[in-house]
Design a protein around this motif. Sequence first.
Motif, PDB file in Angstrom:
ATOM      1  N   LYS A  99      23.815  13.741  97.252  1.00 20.43           N
ATOM      2  CA  LYS A  99      23.084  13.472  98.469  1.00 20.43           C
ATOM      3  C   LYS A  99      22.578  12.198  98.001  1.00 20.43           C
ATOM      4  CE  LYS A  99      19.570  15.543 100.115  1.00 20.43           C
ATOM      5  NZ  LYS A  99      18.556  16.667 100.849  1.00 20.43           N
ATOM      6  N   MET A 228      18.063  13.367 106.749  1.00 21.16           N
ATOM      7  CA  MET A 228      18.904  13.153 105.445  1.00 21.16           C
ATOM      8  C   MET A 228      18.109  12.412 104.535  1.00 21.16           C
ATOM      9  SD  MET A 228      22.791  11.727 104.215  1.00 21.16           S
ATOM     10  CE  MET A 228      22.098  10.073 104.931  1.00 21.16           C
ATOM     11  N   PHE A 252      17.134  19.101 105.922  1.00 23.13           N
ATOM     12  CA  PHE A 252      18.346  18.561 105.933  1.00 23.13           C
ATOM     13  C   PHE A 252      19.640  19.525 105.511  1.00 23.13           C
ATOM     14  CE2 PHE A 252      22.183  16.750 104.251  1.00 23.13           C
ATOM     15  CZ  PHE A 252      22.664  16.075 105.369  1.00 23.13           C
TER      16      PHE A 252
END
Length: 269
Positions: A99, A228, A252
Amino acid sequence: MANNIFQYGHMYAWGRENGRSTMSMRFAHKYPEFKISHTKYHNSLVYVLVKLAAKLHIIPTIDFSDGQNEQKIETIRQHKHILVTGWGVRFHPLFQKYKEDIISIFNFLPKVHHHVDMILQASTADTIKLGVHIRRGDYKIWLGGRFYYDDTQYIDIIRQFTHLLPEKNVDVYICTNDPHLNQPFYQQHLSPIRVFFSNGSPAEDLCLLSKCDYLIGPLSSFTLIASMYHNTPLYWMMGDILHLSRGSFHDFNYQACHFDTNFSDDYIG
Protein backbone atom coordinates in the motif's frame (compact mmCIF):
# COMPACT_ATOMS: atom_id res chain seq x y z
CA MET A 1 -10.49 8.00 -11.78
CA ALA A 2 -10.63 6.45 -8.31
CA ASN A 3 -11.86 3.14 -9.76
CA ASN A 4 -8.80 3.13 -11.98
CA ILE A 5 -6.50 3.75 -9.01
CA PHE A 6 -8.14 0.91 -7.06
CA GLN A 7 -8.03 -1.47 -10.03
CA TYR A 8 -4.44 -0.74 -10.96
CA GLY A 9 -3.34 -0.77 -7.33
CA HIS A 10 -4.39 -4.42 -7.05
CA MET A 11 -2.68 -5.34 -10.32
CA TYR A 12 0.45 -3.42 -9.35
CA ALA A 13 0.59 -5.27 -6.03
CA TRP A 14 0.26 -8.63 -7.79
CA GLY A 15 3.02 -7.62 -10.18
CA ARG A 16 5.34 -6.60 -7.33
CA GLU A 17 4.75 -9.89 -5.57
CA ASN A 18 5.41 -11.90 -8.73
CA GLY A 19 8.28 -9.92 -10.20
CA ARG A 20 6.26 -8.50 -13.08
CA SER A 21 6.32 -4.95 -14.42
CA THR A 22 2.97 -3.20 -14.85
CA MET A 23 1.66 0.03 -16.30
CA SER A 24 -1.73 1.74 -16.06
CA MET A 25 -3.44 2.45 -19.36
CA ARG A 26 -5.65 5.19 -17.92
CA PHE A 27 -2.81 7.00 -16.20
CA ALA A 28 -0.72 6.81 -19.37
CA HIS A 29 -2.85 9.51 -20.98
CA LYS A 30 -5.85 10.68 -18.96
CA TYR A 31 -4.88 11.93 -15.49
CA PRO A 32 -1.76 14.12 -15.65
CA GLU A 33 -2.03 15.46 -12.07
CA PHE A 34 -0.53 12.31 -10.53
CA LYS A 35 3.10 11.26 -10.17
CA ILE A 36 2.51 7.95 -11.96
CA SER A 37 1.46 9.76 -15.13
CA HIS A 38 5.02 11.05 -15.55
CA THR A 39 6.87 7.77 -15.04
CA LYS A 40 8.32 5.29 -17.52
CA TYR A 41 5.87 3.86 -20.07
CA HIS A 42 3.07 6.16 -18.92
CA ASN A 43 2.57 8.23 -22.05
CA SER A 44 0.16 8.45 -24.97
CA LEU A 45 2.46 6.59 -27.37
CA VAL A 46 2.62 3.49 -25.20
CA TYR A 47 -1.13 3.68 -24.65
CA VAL A 48 -1.83 3.70 -28.41
CA LEU A 49 0.66 0.89 -29.10
CA VAL A 50 -0.81 -1.35 -26.42
CA LYS A 51 -4.38 -0.72 -27.59
CA LEU A 52 -3.37 -1.49 -31.16
CA ALA A 53 -1.48 -4.64 -30.17
CA ALA A 54 -4.48 -5.88 -28.23
CA LYS A 55 -6.88 -5.11 -31.09
CA LEU A 56 -4.67 -7.01 -33.54
CA HIS A 57 -4.36 -9.88 -31.03
CA ILE A 58 -0.59 -9.45 -30.87
CA ILE A 59 -0.98 -9.52 -27.11
CA PRO A 60 -3.91 -11.24 -25.34
CA THR A 61 -6.57 -9.50 -23.28
CA ILE A 62 -8.05 -10.96 -20.12
CA ASP A 63 -11.23 -9.52 -18.67
CA PHE A 64 -11.95 -9.42 -14.93
CA SER A 65 -15.39 -7.83 -15.27
CA ASP A 66 -17.05 -10.92 -13.82
CA GLY A 67 -14.45 -11.38 -11.10
CA GLN A 68 -11.30 -13.44 -10.99
CA ASN A 69 -10.28 -17.04 -10.61
CA GLU A 70 -7.08 -19.05 -10.62
CA GLN A 71 -7.41 -19.78 -14.33
CA LYS A 72 -7.31 -16.08 -15.19
CA ILE A 73 -4.36 -15.49 -12.90
CA GLU A 74 -2.53 -18.43 -14.46
CA THR A 75 -3.16 -16.91 -17.90
CA ILE A 76 -1.43 -13.73 -16.75
CA ARG A 77 1.53 -15.77 -15.51
CA GLN A 78 1.87 -17.53 -18.85
CA HIS A 79 2.23 -14.37 -20.96
CA LYS A 80 5.07 -11.88 -20.93
CA HIS A 81 2.75 -9.12 -22.14
CA ILE A 82 -0.99 -9.07 -21.49
CA LEU A 83 -3.74 -6.45 -21.22
CA VAL A 84 -5.90 -6.75 -18.11
CA THR A 85 -9.37 -5.16 -18.17
CA GLY A 86 -12.41 -5.08 -15.89
CA TRP A 87 -13.13 -3.81 -12.38
CA GLY A 88 -13.02 -7.20 -10.67
CA VAL A 89 -9.25 -7.39 -10.03
CA ARG A 90 -8.79 -8.01 -6.29
CA PHE A 91 -5.68 -8.98 -4.34
CA HIS A 92 -6.49 -7.44 -0.96
CA PRO A 93 -3.63 -8.93 1.09
CA LEU A 94 -1.11 -7.85 -1.55
CA PHE A 95 -2.68 -4.41 -1.84
CA GLN A 96 -2.19 -3.94 1.90
CA LYS A 97 1.34 -5.31 1.70
CA TYR A 98 2.38 -2.80 -0.97
CA LYS A 99 0.00 0.00 0.00
CA GLU A 100 2.74 2.51 0.81
CA ASP A 101 4.26 1.98 -2.65
CA ILE A 102 0.85 2.41 -4.26
CA ILE A 103 0.31 5.62 -2.32
CA SER A 104 3.70 6.87 -3.45
CA ILE A 105 3.12 6.29 -7.16
CA PHE A 106 -0.31 7.88 -6.93
CA ASN A 107 0.98 10.95 -5.14
CA PHE A 108 -0.30 14.24 -6.52
CA LEU A 109 1.86 16.76 -8.35
CA PRO A 110 3.11 19.71 -6.27
CA LYS A 111 0.66 22.13 -7.91
CA VAL A 112 -2.24 20.00 -6.68
CA HIS A 113 -0.88 19.95 -3.13
CA HIS A 114 -0.39 23.71 -3.30
CA HIS A 115 -3.98 24.32 -4.42
CA VAL A 116 -5.34 22.14 -1.61
CA ASP A 117 -3.07 23.57 1.07
CA MET A 118 -4.28 27.06 0.18
CA ILE A 119 -7.85 25.90 0.88
CA LEU A 120 -6.96 24.10 4.11
CA GLN A 121 -5.03 27.02 5.58
CA ALA A 122 -8.36 28.40 6.77
CA SER A 123 -8.44 25.68 9.46
CA THR A 124 -6.33 25.83 12.59
CA ALA A 125 -4.37 22.88 13.96
CA ASP A 126 -6.97 22.12 16.65
CA THR A 127 -9.92 22.17 14.24
CA ILE A 128 -11.38 18.90 12.96
CA LYS A 129 -11.53 18.88 9.18
CA LEU A 130 -14.51 16.90 7.89
CA GLY A 131 -14.38 16.01 4.20
CA VAL A 132 -17.78 15.45 2.58
CA HIS A 133 -18.22 13.97 -0.88
CA ILE A 134 -21.55 14.88 -2.45
CA ARG A 135 -22.00 12.50 -5.37
CA ARG A 136 -24.66 13.41 -7.87
CA GLY A 137 -24.68 12.98 -11.66
CA ASP A 138 -24.80 9.27 -12.48
CA TYR A 139 -25.78 8.40 -8.90
CA LYS A 140 -29.34 9.62 -9.52
CA ILE A 141 -30.05 6.59 -11.73
CA TRP A 142 -27.21 4.17 -10.88
CA LEU A 143 -28.65 1.13 -9.05
CA GLY A 144 -31.99 2.90 -9.02
CA GLY A 145 -30.58 5.88 -7.14
CA ARG A 146 -29.74 3.75 -4.11
CA PHE A 147 -26.84 5.99 -3.08
CA TYR A 148 -28.31 9.31 -4.16
CA TYR A 149 -29.01 11.72 -1.29
CA ASP A 150 -30.51 15.21 -1.24
CA ASP A 151 -29.14 18.33 0.42
CA THR A 152 -31.17 17.92 3.60
CA GLN A 153 -29.78 14.42 4.12
CA TYR A 154 -26.21 15.61 3.71
CA ILE A 155 -26.81 18.49 6.12
CA ASP A 156 -28.36 16.13 8.67
CA ILE A 157 -25.41 13.72 8.57
CA ILE A 158 -22.94 16.60 8.91
CA ARG A 159 -24.82 17.86 11.97
CA GLN A 160 -24.80 14.35 13.40
CA PHE A 161 -21.03 14.34 13.03
CA THR A 162 -20.61 17.63 14.89
CA HIS A 163 -22.76 16.24 17.73
CA LEU A 164 -20.27 13.38 18.10
CA LEU A 165 -17.54 15.91 18.87
CA PRO A 166 -19.29 18.70 20.80
CA GLU A 167 -16.02 19.83 22.38
CA LYS A 168 -14.33 20.35 19.00
CA ASN A 169 -14.52 22.99 16.31
CA VAL A 170 -15.38 21.41 12.98
CA ASP A 171 -14.71 22.83 9.51
CA VAL A 172 -16.49 21.13 6.61
CA TYR A 173 -14.84 20.73 3.22
CA ILE A 174 -17.26 19.74 0.48
CA CYS A 175 -16.31 18.17 -2.84
CA THR A 176 -18.94 17.37 -5.43
CA ASN A 177 -19.56 16.55 -9.07
CA ASP A 178 -22.77 18.59 -8.96
CA PRO A 179 -22.08 21.86 -10.85
CA HIS A 180 -25.35 23.31 -9.57
CA LEU A 181 -24.93 22.54 -5.88
CA ASN A 182 -26.74 25.15 -3.79
CA GLN A 183 -23.73 26.29 -1.78
CA PRO A 184 -25.55 29.10 0.11
CA PHE A 185 -28.10 26.52 1.28
CA TYR A 186 -25.34 24.55 3.02
CA GLN A 187 -23.74 27.62 4.55
CA GLN A 188 -27.09 28.87 5.80
CA HIS A 189 -28.32 25.60 7.31
CA LEU A 190 -24.98 24.58 8.82
CA SER A 191 -24.17 27.93 10.42
CA PRO A 192 -22.17 28.58 12.60
CA ILE A 193 -20.16 25.66 11.21
CA ARG A 194 -17.70 26.90 8.59
CA VAL A 195 -18.21 25.30 5.19
CA PHE A 196 -15.70 25.39 2.33
CA PHE A 197 -16.13 24.18 -1.25
CA SER A 198 -13.28 22.80 -3.34
CA ASN A 199 -14.51 23.76 -6.82
CA GLY A 200 -11.41 22.00 -8.11
CA SER A 201 -10.46 19.29 -10.56
CA PRO A 202 -11.17 15.64 -9.66
CA ALA A 203 -7.53 15.21 -8.58
CA GLU A 204 -7.68 18.36 -6.44
CA ASP A 205 -10.91 17.15 -4.84
CA LEU A 206 -9.37 13.77 -4.11
CA CYS A 207 -6.29 15.39 -2.61
CA LEU A 208 -8.42 17.70 -0.46
CA LEU A 209 -10.48 14.83 0.92
CA SER A 210 -7.31 12.83 1.60
CA LYS A 211 -6.03 15.59 3.90
CA CYS A 212 -9.17 15.78 6.04
CA ASP A 213 -9.47 14.11 9.45
CA TYR A 214 -12.74 12.30 8.74
CA LEU A 215 -14.61 11.45 5.55
CA ILE A 216 -18.32 11.12 4.80
CA GLY A 217 -20.00 10.30 1.52
CA PRO A 218 -22.14 7.75 -0.28
CA LEU A 219 -20.61 4.38 -1.15
CA SER A 220 -17.94 5.24 -3.73
CA SER A 221 -14.39 4.40 -4.67
CA PHE A 222 -13.68 8.14 -4.58
CA THR A 223 -13.88 8.40 -0.80
CA LEU A 224 -12.29 4.97 -0.49
CA ILE A 225 -9.16 6.12 -2.33
CA ALA A 226 -9.18 9.43 -0.43
CA SER A 227 -9.07 7.37 2.77
CA MET A 228 -6.15 5.31 1.44
CA TYR A 229 -3.55 8.08 1.57
CA HIS A 230 -3.63 8.58 5.36
CA ASN A 231 -5.91 5.75 6.49
CA THR A 232 -8.56 8.39 7.22
CA PRO A 233 -11.69 7.18 9.07
CA LEU A 234 -14.50 6.88 6.53
CA TYR A 235 -18.27 6.62 6.86
CA TRP A 236 -20.32 5.52 3.85
CA MET A 237 -23.93 6.69 3.60
CA MET A 238 -25.99 3.59 2.83
CA GLY A 239 -29.69 2.89 3.20
CA ASP A 240 -32.67 5.13 3.90
CA ILE A 241 -31.96 5.74 7.59
CA LEU A 242 -28.63 7.44 8.25
CA HIS A 243 -27.54 7.17 11.85
CA LEU A 244 -24.00 8.18 12.70
CA SER A 245 -21.94 7.04 15.70
CA ARG A 246 -18.25 6.88 16.49
CA GLY A 247 -18.34 3.23 15.47
CA SER A 248 -19.68 4.13 12.02
CA PHE A 249 -16.21 5.10 10.77
CA HIS A 250 -13.74 2.54 9.45
CA ASP A 251 -10.21 2.75 8.09
CA PHE A 252 -9.17 2.08 4.51
CA ASN A 253 -8.18 -1.56 4.93
CA TYR A 254 -11.58 -2.46 6.38
CA GLN A 255 -13.57 -0.50 3.81
CA ALA A 256 -11.52 -1.81 0.88
CA CYS A 257 -12.17 -5.43 1.86
CA HIS A 258 -15.92 -4.75 2.21
CA PHE A 259 -16.27 -2.47 -0.81
CA ASP A 260 -17.76 -5.06 -3.16
CA THR A 261 -20.09 -6.69 -0.62
CA ASN A 262 -21.59 -3.31 0.25
CA PHE A 263 -23.45 -3.35 -3.07
CA SER A 264 -25.48 -6.45 -2.21
CA ASP A 265 -29.16 -6.10 -1.30
CA ASP A 266 -28.69 -8.24 1.79
CA TYR A 267 -26.00 -5.92 3.14
CA ILE A 268 -27.79 -2.68 2.37
CA GLY A 269 -31.11 -3.82 3.88
